[in-house]
Design an enzyme around this catalytic site. Structure first.
Site, short mmCIF file in Angstrom:
data_model
loop_
_atom_site.label_atom_id
_atom_site.label_comp_id
_atom_site.label_asym_id
_atom_site.label_seq_id
_atom_site.Cartn_x
_atom_site.Cartn_y
_atom_site.Cartn_z
N ASN A 1 32.82 37.45 39.00
CA ASN A 1 32.55 37.06 37.62
C ASN A 1 32.29 35.56 37.42
O ASN A 1 32.63 35.00 36.38
CB ASN A 1 33.66 37.58 36.70
CG ASN A 1 35.03 37.05 37.07
OD1 ASN A 1 35.15 36.22 37.96
ND2 ASN A 1 36.05 37.50 36.36
N ARG B 1 38.45 28.91 28.17
CA ARG B 1 38.50 30.38 28.23
C ARG B 1 37.48 30.98 27.25
O ARG B 1 36.85 32.00 27.53
CB ARG B 1 39.92 30.91 27.91
CG ARG B 1 40.99 30.55 28.92
CD ARG B 1 40.84 31.20 30.27
NE ARG B 1 40.74 32.63 30.26
CZ ARG B 1 40.99 33.41 31.32
NH1 ARG B 1 41.39 32.86 32.48
NH2 ARG B 1 40.83 34.69 31.27
N GLU C 1 46.96 24.48 39.47
CA GLU C 1 45.69 24.81 40.13
C GLU C 1 44.89 23.55 40.48
O GLU C 1 44.30 23.45 41.55
CB GLU C 1 44.88 25.76 39.25
CG GLU C 1 45.54 27.12 39.14
CD GLU C 1 44.90 28.05 38.12
OE1 GLU C 1 45.40 29.19 37.98
OE2 GLU C 1 43.92 27.65 37.45
N HIS D 1 36.11 30.73 37.36
CA HIS D 1 37.55 30.80 37.08
C HIS D 1 37.87 29.83 35.96
O HIS D 1 37.25 28.77 35.86
CB HIS D 1 38.34 30.41 38.34
CG HIS D 1 39.80 30.21 38.07
ND1 HIS D 1 40.68 31.27 38.00
CD2 HIS D 1 40.53 29.09 37.81
CE1 HIS D 1 41.90 30.79 37.72
NE2 HIS D 1 41.83 29.48 37.60
N PHE E 1 43.51 45.15 43.19
CA PHE E 1 42.27 44.45 43.55
C PHE E 1 42.52 43.16 44.35
O PHE E 1 41.58 42.43 44.67
CB PHE E 1 41.46 44.12 42.28
CG PHE E 1 42.21 43.31 41.25
CD1 PHE E 1 42.30 41.92 41.35
CD2 PHE E 1 42.83 43.93 40.17
CE1 PHE E 1 42.98 41.17 40.42
CE2 PHE E 1 43.52 43.18 39.23
CZ PHE E 1 43.60 41.79 39.34
N ARG F 1 30.22 33.88 31.56
CA ARG F 1 30.29 35.17 32.28
C ARG F 1 29.25 36.16 31.77
O ARG F 1 28.69 36.94 32.56
CB ARG F 1 31.71 35.74 32.18
CG ARG F 1 32.66 35.05 33.17
CD ARG F 1 34.09 35.42 32.95
NE ARG F 1 34.95 35.01 34.06
CZ ARG F 1 36.27 35.01 34.00
NH1 ARG F 1 36.89 35.39 32.89
NH2 ARG F 1 36.99 34.63 35.04
N LYS G 1 32.49 30.36 41.27
CA LYS G 1 32.86 31.30 42.34
C LYS G 1 31.67 31.56 43.29
O LYS G 1 30.52 31.24 42.98
CB LYS G 1 33.35 32.60 41.71
CG LYS G 1 34.66 32.42 40.91
CD LYS G 1 35.20 33.76 40.42
CE LYS G 1 36.51 33.59 39.66
NZ LYS G 1 37.08 34.91 39.25
N TYR H 1 45.75 32.96 44.35
CA TYR H 1 45.86 34.11 43.46
C TYR H 1 47.14 34.91 43.69
O TYR H 1 47.20 36.09 43.35
CB TYR H 1 44.64 35.03 43.65
CG TYR H 1 43.39 34.53 42.93
CD1 TYR H 1 43.30 34.57 41.54
CD2 TYR H 1 42.29 34.05 43.64
CE1 TYR H 1 42.16 34.14 40.88
CE2 TYR H 1 41.15 33.61 42.98
CZ TYR H 1 41.09 33.66 41.60
OH TYR H 1 39.96 33.23 40.94
N THR I 1 37.09 38.47 31.13
CA THR I 1 37.12 38.68 32.59
C THR I 1 36.01 39.63 33.03
O THR I 1 35.32 39.39 34.02
CB THR I 1 38.49 39.25 33.00
OG1 THR I 1 39.51 38.40 32.50
CG2 THR I 1 38.61 39.38 34.51
P1 DAT Z 1 40.61 35.82 34.70
O1 DAT Z 1 39.80 35.32 35.88
O2 DAT Z 1 39.75 36.13 33.52
O3 DAT Z 1 41.77 34.91 34.37
P2 DAT Z 1 42.57 37.60 35.90
O4 DAT Z 1 43.43 36.38 36.09
O5 DAT Z 1 43.18 38.77 35.20
O6 DAT Z 1 41.23 37.24 35.14
O7 DAT Z 1 42.08 38.10 37.32
C1 DAT Z 1 41.66 37.18 38.31
C2 DAT Z 1 40.38 37.67 38.91
O8 DAT Z 1 40.60 38.91 39.58
C3 DAT Z 1 39.27 37.99 37.90
O9 DAT Z 1 38.54 36.84 37.54
C4 DAT Z 1 38.44 38.99 38.62
C5 DAT Z 1 39.47 39.77 39.45
N1 DAT Z 1 39.89 41.00 38.75
C6 DAT Z 1 40.67 41.06 37.65
N2 DAT Z 1 40.87 42.33 37.28
C7 DAT Z 1 40.18 43.08 38.18
C8 DAT Z 1 39.98 44.48 38.35
N3 DAT Z 1 40.53 45.38 37.51
N4 DAT Z 1 39.20 44.89 39.38
C9 DAT Z 1 38.66 44.01 40.24
N5 DAT Z 1 38.80 42.67 40.14
C10 DAT Z 1 39.55 42.22 39.12
MG MG Z 2 43.44 34.44 35.42
#
Ligand code: DAT
Ligand code: MG
Length: 147
Positions: free
Chosen positions: A114, A87, A128, A117, A59, A104, A11, A51, A93
């Site tokens: 973070n 993962r 994807e 991805h 968010f 991470r 990222k 996304y 996350t």
């Molecule tokens: P991951 O990337 O671990 O699969 P996710 O799919 O739930 O997590 O969310 C996608 C991205 O969105 C994540 O990498 C960071 C951001 N994100 C997730 N939850 C968040 C939150 N509560 N506040 C801000 N950003 C968030």
């Molecule tokens: Mg995800």
């Protein structure tokens, strides 16, 4: 049966901080092989499309803005049990909750920024990967092995 491919992005936070090399090293040392990869930058619109499953989340706007804020490295990775093992390698996350030794834990700045991805299912890994690459971008892994 678990699939053997996943999709990842380094990222904008990690790319900008110069962590791409260290992250790719961790990925390769964990047994993943890069079968497609490129440096690119998403528009806010394309980040929104990537996304879109999160579009109702609070968010979402922040996420699209961040993901289009600078260059990324997109890659398709190959390994047995790729999605689950990747993962595990990237960690939770929220980096505050990520296990020691994960990408991470080592490189992520915050929950929103973070570092990497990782696809969450075989189906999404395919979707994807196809978002960024065509079959012509991918190493012909069997052909290379046979040569
Ligand atoms: P991951 O990337 O671990 O699969 P996710 O799919 O739930 O997590 O969310 C996608 C991205 O969105 C994540 O990498 C960071 C951001 N994100 C997730 N939850 C968040 C939150 N509560 N506040 C801000 N950003 C968030
Ligand atoms: Mg995800």
């Amino acid at each position: 049966m678990a699939g053997n491919r996943t999709f990842t992005m380094i990222k904008p936070d990690a790319f900008e901080a110069g962590h791409s090399g260290d992250i790719i090293k961790m990925i390769e040392e964990a047994g993943f092989r890069i079968v497609a990869g490129k440096v690119t930058q998403l528009s806010a619109e394309l980040a929104g499309k990537f996304y879109e499953v999160h579009q109702e989340r609070p968010f979402y706007g922040e996420l699209c803005e961040f993901m289009s804020s600078g260059p990324i490295i997109a890659m398709i990775l190959e390994k047995d049990n790729a999605v689950e093992d990747f993962r595990t390698l990237i960690g939770a996350t929220n980096p505050a909750e990520a296990a020691e030794g994960t990408i991470r834990k080592r490189f992520a700045k915050s929950l929103g920024e973070n570092a990497v991805h990782g696809s969450d299912s075989d189906e999404n890994a395919t979707i994807e990967g196809n978002f960024f690459f065509t079959q012509f971008d991918e190493v012909g892994i069997r052909k290379v092995a046979a040569n």
